[in-house]
Design a protein around this motif. Structure first.
Motif, PDB file in Angstrom:
ATOM      1  N   ASP A  76     -12.374  -2.016  15.581  1.00 22.39           N
ATOM      2  CA  ASP A  76     -11.371  -3.088  15.531  1.00 22.39           C
ATOM      3  C   ASP A  76     -11.410  -3.973  14.282  1.00 22.39           C
ATOM      4  OD1 ASP A  76     -10.065  -2.397  17.765  1.00 22.39           O
ATOM      5  OD2 ASP A  76     -10.876  -3.982  19.050  1.00 22.39           O
ATOM      6  N   SER A  80      -7.302   1.293  10.927  1.00 20.34           N
ATOM      7  CA  SER A  80      -6.037   2.012  11.114  1.00 20.34           C
ATOM      8  C   SER A  80      -4.865   1.177  10.600  1.00 20.34           C
ATOM      9  CB  SER A  80      -5.825   2.360  12.584  1.00 20.34           C
ATOM     10  OG  SER A  80      -6.931   3.109  13.035  1.00 20.34           O
ATOM     11  N   THR A  81      -4.940  -0.149  10.768  1.00 27.05           N
ATOM     12  CA  THR A  81      -3.868  -1.013  10.260  1.00 27.05           C
ATOM     13  C   THR A  81      -3.846  -0.953   8.739  1.00 27.05           C
ATOM     14  OG1 THR A  81      -4.342  -2.429  12.147  1.00 27.05           O
ATOM     15  CG2 THR A  81      -2.894  -3.345  10.472  1.00 27.05           C
ATOM     16  N   ASP A 206      -6.623 -13.694   6.892  1.00 25.97           N
ATOM     17  CA  ASP A 206      -5.602 -14.637   7.394  1.00 25.97           C
ATOM     18  C   ASP A 206      -6.069 -15.394   8.636  1.00 25.97           C
ATOM     19  OD1 ASP A 206      -4.142 -12.984   9.929  1.00 25.97           O
ATOM     20  OD2 ASP A 206      -5.240 -11.797   8.504  1.00 25.97           O
TER      21      ASP A 206
HETATM   22  N1  LIG Z   1      -5.211 -11.208  12.009  1.00 25.60           N
HETATM   23  C1  LIG Z   1      -5.355  -9.949  11.593  1.00 25.60           C
HETATM   24  N2  LIG Z   1      -5.399  -8.933  12.493  1.00 25.60           N
HETATM   25  C2  LIG Z   1      -5.556  -7.680  12.023  1.00 25.60           C
HETATM   26  C3  LIG Z   1      -5.662  -7.387  10.646  1.00 25.60           C
HETATM   27  N3  LIG Z   1      -5.863  -6.060  10.507  1.00 25.60           N
HETATM   28  C4  LIG Z   1      -5.847  -5.535  11.756  1.00 25.60           C
HETATM   29  N4  LIG Z   1      -5.669  -6.496  12.673  1.00 25.60           N
HETATM   30  C5  LIG Z   1      -5.594  -6.346  14.132  1.00 25.60           C
HETATM   31  O1  LIG Z   1      -6.883  -5.975  14.602  1.00 25.60           O
HETATM   32  C6  LIG Z   1      -6.790  -5.067  15.710  1.00 25.60           C
HETATM   33  C7  LIG Z   1      -7.582  -3.793  15.428  1.00 25.60           C
HETATM   34  O2  LIG Z   1      -6.991  -3.114  14.344  1.00 25.60           O
HETATM   35  P1  LIG Z   1      -7.135  -1.548  14.132  1.00 25.60           P
HETATM   36  O3  LIG Z   1      -6.469  -1.246  12.837  1.00 25.60           O
HETATM   37  O4  LIG Z   1      -6.721  -0.790  15.340  1.00 25.60           O
HETATM   38  O5  LIG Z   1      -8.709  -1.434  14.007  1.00 25.60           O
HETATM   39  P2  LIG Z   1      -9.601  -0.145  13.835  1.00 25.60           P
HETATM   40  O6  LIG Z   1     -10.750  -0.561  12.990  1.00 25.60           O
HETATM   41  O7  LIG Z   1      -8.765   0.994  13.330  1.00 25.60           O
HETATM   42  O8  LIG Z   1     -10.073   0.146  15.314  1.00 25.60           O
HETATM   43  P3  LIG Z   1     -10.772   1.497  15.900  1.00 25.60           P
HETATM   44  O9  LIG Z   1      -9.916   2.631  15.474  1.00 25.60           O
HETATM   45  O10 LIG Z   1     -10.781   1.300  17.369  1.00 25.60           O
HETATM   46  O11 LIG Z   1     -12.128   1.542  15.341  1.00 25.60           O
HETATM   47  C8  LIG Z   1      -5.291  -4.812  15.899  1.00 25.60           C
HETATM   48  O12 LIG Z   1      -4.835  -5.654  16.915  1.00 25.60           O
HETATM   49  C9  LIG Z   1      -4.668  -5.215  14.557  1.00 25.60           C
HETATM   50  O13 LIG Z   1      -3.345  -5.657  14.689  1.00 25.60           O
HETATM   51  C10 LIG Z   1      -5.606  -8.490   9.716  1.00 25.60           C
HETATM   52  O14 LIG Z   1      -5.704  -8.360   8.494  1.00 25.60           O
HETATM   53  N5  LIG Z   1      -5.441  -9.743  10.254  1.00 25.60           N
END
Ligand SMILES: Nc1nc2c(ncn2[C@@H]2O[C@H](COP(=O)(O)OP(=O)(O)OP(=O)(O)O)[C@@H](O)[C@H]2O)c(=O)[nH]1
Length: 548
Positions: A76, A80-81, A206
């Motif tokens: 998290d 992925s984002t 942010d």
């Molecule tokens: N405020 C904020 N939230 C973010 C940002 N980047 C990602 N998120 C949020 O963080 C959460 C997790 O993001 P993911 O991109 O799914 O994280 P991940 O590392 O790929 O997660 P896994 O695949 O489970 O390991 C989501 O709800 C996103 O919308 C950011 O720069 N700022």
């Protein structure tokens, strides 16, 4: 949410599904399949095959203009984002494509918001070395970038280590508020031990509680990464993202490899596609591979003809050829994914090549029995398991029989979440209705005559009056736990109650401690993670590896 409570929540969901009648399930299933098929076909058919073949000329991209990198992070922290934003920035996908976490393609990934399968996407990016920003300036060169998005959860670290074999560098993403967490440590060492260039990215700046300076000092004290090298980004607002791809190009070396040698490639992953058959993801280490050429496998000695070859851009785009350093897909008439052994070396038939190092085989940590909910569905379950293991080769399967449940299977998984995801995929993607037994861990027993046996199911321990059990070993793991310092006492008590032995204890900054314990795997399979989360108000993060 705790691992086990996620598990029990899914079990509840599974039970609800069982109460649905089967025509409804099969109609949902066929609608899903149809929808996937239509989505795939519409994007695939939007251009004719020959048009796409001619669109992308990979010969324009010698190794110096290729970069292969992975995004690694704790769960998290935004991998992925961030991958989405980079795909948008390079126009690989449309902005606002209406499908967040584009590379998380499985239904289970979307429902749970986690990545379980590493995904590769090829992007093209115009880079201006003088301005370190890109696009529409004169002195630009186009680079081919292969991005691999990896899972964050400990159970899928096998996917991470495989992905890293195709990369020369990584973006190590750390949440600006949470700082370094347990899987950040584990993933950093995977990249470090593979000698990859590491670019620290402090994401989510942010957030109101973001504290990038604290994260920078953690990165310096724990990994010796220089604060000036860290990129500050928000994948949500887009802040700082323009620095990432220039940094990838300037700080990550191009892939090594011999252009003029016979083709030699590493098989990174494989899956079964209903229309195309077995699709292999490959990294071309040396030489060039064209459609129509013959390749052989080091592992099986079999030879195949390449019937389709191309890149993931981000869907499969045929290019007719792949050159040294490129990562792409290949279809070659393999009949099942058992022939496509992950980590295998494939090479030009009739050439002599040195096999590549390959990967350590996946280690199964927990086992559970899977039985059809209705005994007469054994064949259907057998088919479903066979098809799913074609797309998840890390599960091991053998047949077993239970007095109460009849004919079924004993399956080995990389961890509890992996087991849970496998169950969910069986139900969602193949409509199987299953009963699963309580997870167990493998024990080794030694008999008086010196012979040893590994037992995954207590019921299958043979009782032989002529032989006495003289010793027994249970599997242990080394757990890394990161916690705010006020929770040190309760965590120590929990670990010693669970027969843990402390191996390390240090502070990563003034507020956080890192502890390492050797723990019996059996203690963890029960409810260790839930307990850990409860006593630390959810602040603990946890990672483990096999202690052997
Ligand atoms: N405020 C904020 N939230 C973010 C940002 N980047 C990602 N998120 C949020 O963080 C959460 C997790 O993001 P993911 O991109 O799914 O994280 P991940 O590392 O790929 O997660 P896994 O695949 O489970 O390991 C989501 O709800 C996103 O919308 C950011 O720069 N700022």
């Amino acid at each position: 949410m705790g691992l086990i409570s996620r598990f029990s929540r899914t079990r509840k969901f599974i039970n609800q599904i069982r109460t649905l009648n089967s025509p409804l399930i099969s109609s949902i299933r066929s609608n899903n399949a149809l929808e996937c098929r239509l989505r795939w076909t519409s994007s695939y058919c939007s251009k004719s095959r020959s048009q796409r073949d001619n669109d992308i000329d990979l010969s324009q991209f010698p190794a110096e203009r290729i970069r292969n990198f992975s995004i690694i992070a704790h769960v998290d922290h935004g991998k992925s984002t961030l991958a989405d934003r980079l795909l948008e920035l390079t126009h690989t996908i449309r902005k606002g494509h209406g499908q967040p976490q584009y590379l998380d393609k499985l239904q289970v990934e979307r429902e749970r918001g986690i990545t379980v399968k590493a995904q590769t996407a090829t992007m093209f990016y115009k880079h201006n070395p003088h301005t370190a920003t890109s696009e529409s300036t004169e002195d630009t060169s186009t680079f081919l970038l292969n991005l691999i998005d990896t899972p964050g959860h400990v159970d899928f670290s096998y996917e991470v280590s495989r992905s890293l074999a195709a990369c020369q560098g990584v973006l190590l993403v750390v949440d600006a508020a949470q700082g370094v967490q347990a899987q950040t440590v584990a993933n950093f060492y995977l990249a470090f031990e593979s000698n990859l260039s590491i670019i620290p990215v402090i994401n989510k700046i942010d957030q109101p509680t973001a504290d990038p300076d604290r994260v920078m000092s953690q990165l310096k004290s724990m990994f010796d990464l220089e604060p000036k090298d860290a990129l500050l980004t928000s994948a949500k607002t887009g802040q700082g993202l323009e620095q990432i791809l220039p940094a990838v190009i300037e700080r990550i070396p191009p892939p090594p490899g011999k252009f003029g040698s016979p083709a030699r490639m590493l098989l990174l992953d494989s899956y079964y596609d209903e229309y195309k058959g077995v699709i292999c993801h490959v990294a071309i280490v040396d030489g060039t591979l064209h459609k129509g050429e013959k390749i052989s496998s080091v592992a099986t000695g079999q030879t195949y003809e390449v019937s389709d070859i191309g890149i993931m851009h981000p869907e499969l785009v045929p290019t007719g050829v792949l050159f040294t350093g490129q990562v792409g897909y290949m279809v070659s008439g393999m009949r099942s994914t058992k022939e496509a052994r992950i980590g295998d070396t494939l090479f030009h038939a009739r050439s002599v090549v040195e096999p590549l190092p390959g990967f350590k085989p996946a280690k199964h940590m927990v086992f559970s029995g899977l039985y059809p909910a209705d005994g007469s569905d054994f064949e259907a379950l057998s088919n479903a398991i066979e098809r799913l293991t074609c797309n998840d080769a890390s599960v091991c399967v053998s047949k077993e029989t239970s007095m109460a449940l009849g004919l079924g299977f004993r399956c080995g998984f990389l961890g509890l979440l992996h087991m849970d995801v496998f169950h969910q995929r069986l139900e969602q993607e193949y409509g199987a209705r299953i009963i699963s037994t309580v997870p167990t861990v493998p024990y080794i027993f030694e008999y008086s005559d010196g012979s040893k046996i590994e037992v995954q199911n207590p019921a299958s321990l043979p009782s032989d009056p002529k032989k006495r059990v003289t010793a027994c070993w249970e599997p242990t793991v080394v757990a890394t736990i990161i916690i705010p310092s006020e929770y040190i006492g309760p965590v120590m008590t929990l670990c010693s109650d669970r027969r843990g032995v402390q191996l390390d204890y240090s502070f990563i900054d003034s507020q956080r401690a890192l502890m390492k314990y050797r723990l019996p795997l059996r203690e963890m399979v029960v409810d260790f993670y839930d307990q850990l989360k409860t006593i630390t108000s959810g602040y603990a993060t946890f990672d483990y590896e096999d202690s052997e």
